[in-house]
Design an enzyme around this catalytic site. Structure first.
Site, short mmCIF file in Angstrom:
data_model
loop_
_atom_site.label_atom_id
_atom_site.label_comp_id
_atom_site.label_asym_id
_atom_site.label_seq_id
_atom_site.Cartn_x
_atom_site.Cartn_y
_atom_site.Cartn_z
N THR A 237 15.36 45.05 11.73
CA THR A 237 14.85 43.78 12.29
C THR A 237 14.44 42.79 11.21
OG1 THR A 237 12.65 44.76 12.42
CG2 THR A 237 13.98 44.84 14.43
N GLY A 238 14.43 43.23 9.95
CA GLY A 238 14.02 42.36 8.84
C GLY A 238 15.17 41.47 8.36
N ASP B 56 16.94 41.44 5.42
CA ASP B 56 18.09 42.13 4.83
C ASP B 56 18.77 43.03 5.86
OD1 ASP B 56 17.14 40.94 2.57
OD2 ASP B 56 16.92 42.77 1.39
N SER C 281 6.58 44.78 3.14
CA SER C 281 7.33 44.08 2.09
C SER C 281 6.59 42.87 1.51
CB SER C 281 8.68 43.62 2.65
OG SER C 281 8.46 42.59 3.59
N THR D 145 12.98 47.18 -6.30
CA THR D 145 12.62 45.76 -6.41
C THR D 145 12.25 45.34 -7.83
OG1 THR D 145 10.85 44.20 -5.84
CG2 THR D 145 10.32 46.51 -5.56
N GLU E 77 9.79 43.69 -8.45
CA GLU E 77 8.33 43.79 -8.56
C GLU E 77 7.92 45.00 -9.39
OE1 GLU E 77 5.41 41.94 -7.31
OE2 GLU E 77 7.01 40.49 -7.55
N TYR F 145 2.01 47.22 -3.80
CA TYR F 145 3.41 47.20 -3.35
C TYR F 145 4.33 47.71 -4.46
CZ TYR F 145 8.03 45.24 -2.31
OH TYR F 145 9.38 45.07 -2.12
N LYS G 195 6.62 51.15 -4.75
CA LYS G 195 8.08 51.05 -4.92
C LYS G 195 8.57 51.83 -6.14
CE LYS G 195 9.82 48.49 -1.54
NZ LYS G 195 11.05 48.76 -0.79
N HIS H 218 15.43 37.58 -2.97
CA HIS H 218 16.56 36.97 -2.27
C HIS H 218 16.08 36.46 -0.92
CE1 HIS H 218 16.64 41.36 -1.90
NE2 HIS H 218 16.91 41.13 -0.63
P1 NAP Z 1 11.36 42.15 5.75
O1 NAP Z 1 12.12 40.99 6.27
O2 NAP Z 1 9.88 42.05 5.65
O3 NAP Z 1 11.74 43.42 6.63
C1 NAP Z 1 11.03 44.64 6.52
C2 NAP Z 1 11.48 45.56 7.61
O4 NAP Z 1 10.75 46.80 7.51
C3 NAP Z 1 11.22 45.05 9.04
O5 NAP Z 1 12.32 45.41 9.86
C4 NAP Z 1 9.98 45.81 9.45
O6 NAP Z 1 9.87 45.98 10.85
C5 NAP Z 1 10.25 47.15 8.80
N1 NAP Z 1 9.07 47.99 8.66
C6 NAP Z 1 7.87 47.67 8.12
N2 NAP Z 1 7.04 48.72 8.15
C7 NAP Z 1 7.72 49.73 8.73
C8 NAP Z 1 7.42 51.09 9.05
N3 NAP Z 1 6.21 51.61 8.81
N4 NAP Z 1 8.37 51.85 9.62
C9 NAP Z 1 9.59 51.34 9.91
N5 NAP Z 1 9.93 50.07 9.66
C10 NAP Z 1 9.02 49.27 9.06
O7 NAP Z 1 11.89 42.55 4.29
P2 NAP Z 1 13.29 42.20 3.57
O8 NAP Z 1 13.10 40.97 2.78
O9 NAP Z 1 14.39 42.31 4.56
O10 NAP Z 1 13.37 43.39 2.51
C11 NAP Z 1 14.08 44.59 2.80
C12 NAP Z 1 13.67 45.65 1.81
O11 NAP Z 1 14.02 45.25 0.50
C13 NAP Z 1 12.19 45.97 1.76
O12 NAP Z 1 12.06 47.35 1.47
C14 NAP Z 1 11.67 45.16 0.58
O13 NAP Z 1 10.52 45.75 0.06
C15 NAP Z 1 12.86 45.24 -0.35
N6 NAP Z 1 13.07 44.14 -1.27
C16 NAP Z 1 13.13 42.86 -0.81
C17 NAP Z 1 13.43 41.83 -1.68
C18 NAP Z 1 13.54 40.40 -1.21
O14 NAP Z 1 13.46 39.50 -2.06
N7 NAP Z 1 13.77 40.16 0.07
C19 NAP Z 1 13.64 42.10 -3.04
C20 NAP Z 1 13.60 43.43 -3.47
C21 NAP Z 1 13.33 44.45 -2.57
P3 NAP Z 1 9.14 44.86 11.79
O15 NAP Z 1 10.23 43.87 12.11
O16 NAP Z 1 8.70 45.66 12.94
O17 NAP Z 1 8.03 44.27 10.97
O1 F7E Z 2 5.81 35.12 -3.89
C1 F7E Z 2 3.69 32.62 -5.66
C2 F7E Z 2 3.21 34.06 -5.66
O2 F7E Z 2 5.45 36.12 -1.65
C3 F7E Z 2 6.55 34.58 -4.95
C4 F7E Z 2 9.18 40.20 -1.63
O3 F7E Z 2 10.41 40.09 -0.98
O4 F7E Z 2 10.17 39.51 -3.71
C5 F7E Z 2 9.14 39.20 -2.78
O5 F7E Z 2 7.87 39.28 -3.42
C6 F7E Z 2 5.61 33.92 -5.93
C7 F7E Z 2 4.38 34.74 -6.36
O6 F7E Z 2 7.42 36.86 -3.09
C8 F7E Z 2 2.21 31.00 -2.80
O7 F7E Z 2 1.97 34.17 -6.35
C9 F7E Z 2 2.39 30.60 -4.92
O8 F7E Z 2 4.24 34.63 -7.74
O9 F7E Z 2 7.49 34.69 -2.01
P1 F7E Z 2 6.53 35.67 -2.55
P2 F7E Z 2 7.16 38.04 -4.14
O10 F7E Z 2 5.73 38.35 -4.27
O11 F7E Z 2 7.92 37.69 -5.37
C10 F7E Z 2 10.09 40.82 -4.29
C11 F7E Z 2 11.29 40.99 -5.20
C12 F7E Z 2 9.92 41.90 -3.29
O12 F7E Z 2 10.34 43.03 -3.51
C13 F7E Z 2 9.01 41.63 -2.14
O13 F7E Z 2 9.27 42.51 -1.04
O14 F7E Z 2 5.08 32.74 -5.32
N1 F7E Z 2 3.02 31.78 -4.66
N2 F7E Z 2 1.88 30.12 -3.78
C14 F7E Z 2 2.94 32.04 -3.36
N3 F7E Z 2 3.41 33.08 -2.64
C15 F7E Z 2 3.18 33.06 -1.30
N4 F7E Z 2 3.68 34.06 -0.54
N5 F7E Z 2 2.44 32.05 -0.71
C16 F7E Z 2 1.92 31.01 -1.42
O15 F7E Z 2 1.30 30.12 -0.86
#
Ligand code: NAP
Ligand code: F7E
Length: 337
Positions: A10-11, A13, A84, A125, A127, A149, A153, A179
């Site tokens: 549902t997320g 990705d 996430s 990630t 991170e 987080y 990871k 992304h």
């Molecule tokens: P997202 O939109 O927040 O989606 C997270 C998904 O995980 C949702 O479907 C959520 O379900 C589900 N979930 C959360 N807690 C759960 C649990 N306890 N059991 C089962 N399902 C659960 O995240 P995304 O951006 O698609 O990211 C996908 C994955 O890639 C994550 O593992 C994230 O940490 C990792 N990642 C993301 C990025 C990025 O930039 N997007 C980069 C690097 C790694 P609900 O819909 O019910 O909340």
């Molecule tokens: O923050 C700064 C904040 O929450 C990016 C997840 O997908 O990517 C994501 O994590 C930056 C940070 O993403 C606000 O301090 C400033 O430096 O969009 P973000 P994230 O923390 O990089 C990684 C790769 C993952 O794995 C994660 O799952 O933006 N920032 N002002 C802010 N961030 C938020 N959210 N809100 C603000 O108002």
């Protein structure tokens, strides 16, 4: 017909990956948490909600992982589910550890005992690089996570490597840099920016409140990154790969790119907590800083080196950051009537 299971379907990705696999002819299964009102809006937006088989699923519960592994007998298992949002992980550190860390070994151990031939993808990630030890960051860069987080990871990442090396599982990790897409969660900074600016362009008065404007991220388009996940599982041997664009951008510049798409000309002034952006034509304050969005420990700079993925998978990011900001801002503007 190949079969795949996606946790976190549902997320953002999960939805893009489901669409990609359906287009490739897979039978797609996905895990959905039981909540009072299931949210399938991303799958609906991509028009695939009727083409996926959904199963009740939570990473915190070993029994349902056993059940879905036994019942679905899939060829490929993609673990995309996670708590996430980095910002929330300081409020939910134990939960983040349980779901993002131990959740991974729960799956791996079920696969080891019930389905050792199934190929596994772990969503690692950038991170994990946190306080970066090298610029740019690659598969060999030393890890130094900066949030609960990121720490969780790192466990998920190393336990995936460990199960590959200990039991010969075809288990790969994608170390993905940020992304985004029009389906990005609304609390992440890019989508927060494009949604707020779209509302302001449509006449809203409330300024966009942000935290650290100097943080830099390597932002790509989610559609490109899910292709890389699939490519990793098609390789003969499992391995780890960085996916990134190789370009880093400040939060401030991302705001400017999104504003330009919406024909807003911003003037920046002040610094730190006093920084603001004003729209030149209207004189309206569009961006202010609110300290509550600062993090207890920040990841200041991320920029990835995805040359291994380019060489071994033929993978490349196709959307650059300005295009991404434009795509997201237009989508949010068009959604407001
Ligand atoms: P997202 O939109 O927040 O989606 C997270 C998904 O995980 C949702 O479907 C959520 O379900 C589900 N979930 C959360 N807690 C759960 C649990 N306890 N059991 C089962 N399902 C659960 O995240 P995304 O951006 O698609 O990211 C996908 C994955 O890639 C994550 O593992 C994230 O940490 C990792 N990642 C993301 C990025 C990025 O930039 N997007 C980069 C690097 C790694 P609900 O819909 O019910 O909340
Ligand atoms: O923050 C700064 C904040 O929450 C990016 C997840 O997908 O990517 C994501 O994590 C930056 C940070 O993403 C606000 O301090 C400033 O430096 O969009 P973000 P994230 O923390 O990089 C990684 C790769 C993952 O794995 C994660 O799952 O933006 N920032 N002002 C802010 N961030 C938020 N959210 N809100 C603000 O108002």
């Amino acid at each position: 017909m190949k079969k795949a299971f996606i946790t976190g379907i549902t997320g953002q990705d999960g939805a893009y990956l489901a669409k990609l696999l359906i287009e490739k002819g897979y039978e797609v299964h996905g895990g959905v948490r039981r909540i009072s009102q299931p949210i399938l809006s991303r799958l609906e937006w991509l028009g695939v909600e009727k083409d996926v088989h959904l199963h009740e699923f939570d990473l915190a519960e070993i029994n349902n992982i056993h059940r879905v592994v036994r019942e679905t007998e899939v060829d490929e298992f993609y673990n995309l589910a996670a708590q996430s949002f980095v910002g929330s992980s300081w409020n939910l550190p134990v939960y983040a550890g349980d779901v993002n860390g131990l959740g991974v070994v729960r799956i791996l151990d079920c696969l080891r005992t019930l389905a050792p031939q199934t190929r596994f993808y772990q969503a690692s990630t950038s991170e994990m690089f946190g306080l970066v030890q090298e610029v740019p960051q690659s598969e060999t860069t030393r890890l130094y996570p900066r949030s609960p987080y990121g720490v969780a990871k790192v466990y998920g990442h190393y336990i995936t490597t460990n199960y590959r090396e200990s039991f010969g599982l075809h288990a790969s990790s994608g170390i993905l840099f940020n992304h985004e897409s029009p389906l990005r969660g609304k609390e992440f900074v890019t989508r927060k920016i494009t949604m707020s600016l779209a509302k302001i362009a449509r006449g809203a008065d409330a300024p966009l409140e942000l935290g650290n404007m100097d943080a830099r991220r390597d932002w790509g388009f989610a559609g490109d990154y899910v292709k890389g996940m699939w490519q990793m599982l098609q390789q003969e041997a499992a391995d780890d790969y960085v996916l990134a664009t190789g370009v880093t951008t400040t939060i401030r510049d991302f705001v400017s790119y999104a504003a330009q798409t919406l024909n807003m000309d911003l003037e920046w002034s002040g610094s730190g907590i006093d920084e603001t952006a004003t729209e030149r034509k209207t004189g309206k304050t569009v961006v202010v800083i609110n300290e509550k969005f600062y993090r207890p420990a920040e990841v200041d700079l991320l920029i990835g080196d995805s040359s291994k993925a380019a060489k071994k998978l033929g993978w490349k990011a196709t959307v650059e950051v300005r295009e991404l900001a434009e795509m997201m801002a237009k989508s949010d503007y068009d959604a407001i009537t």
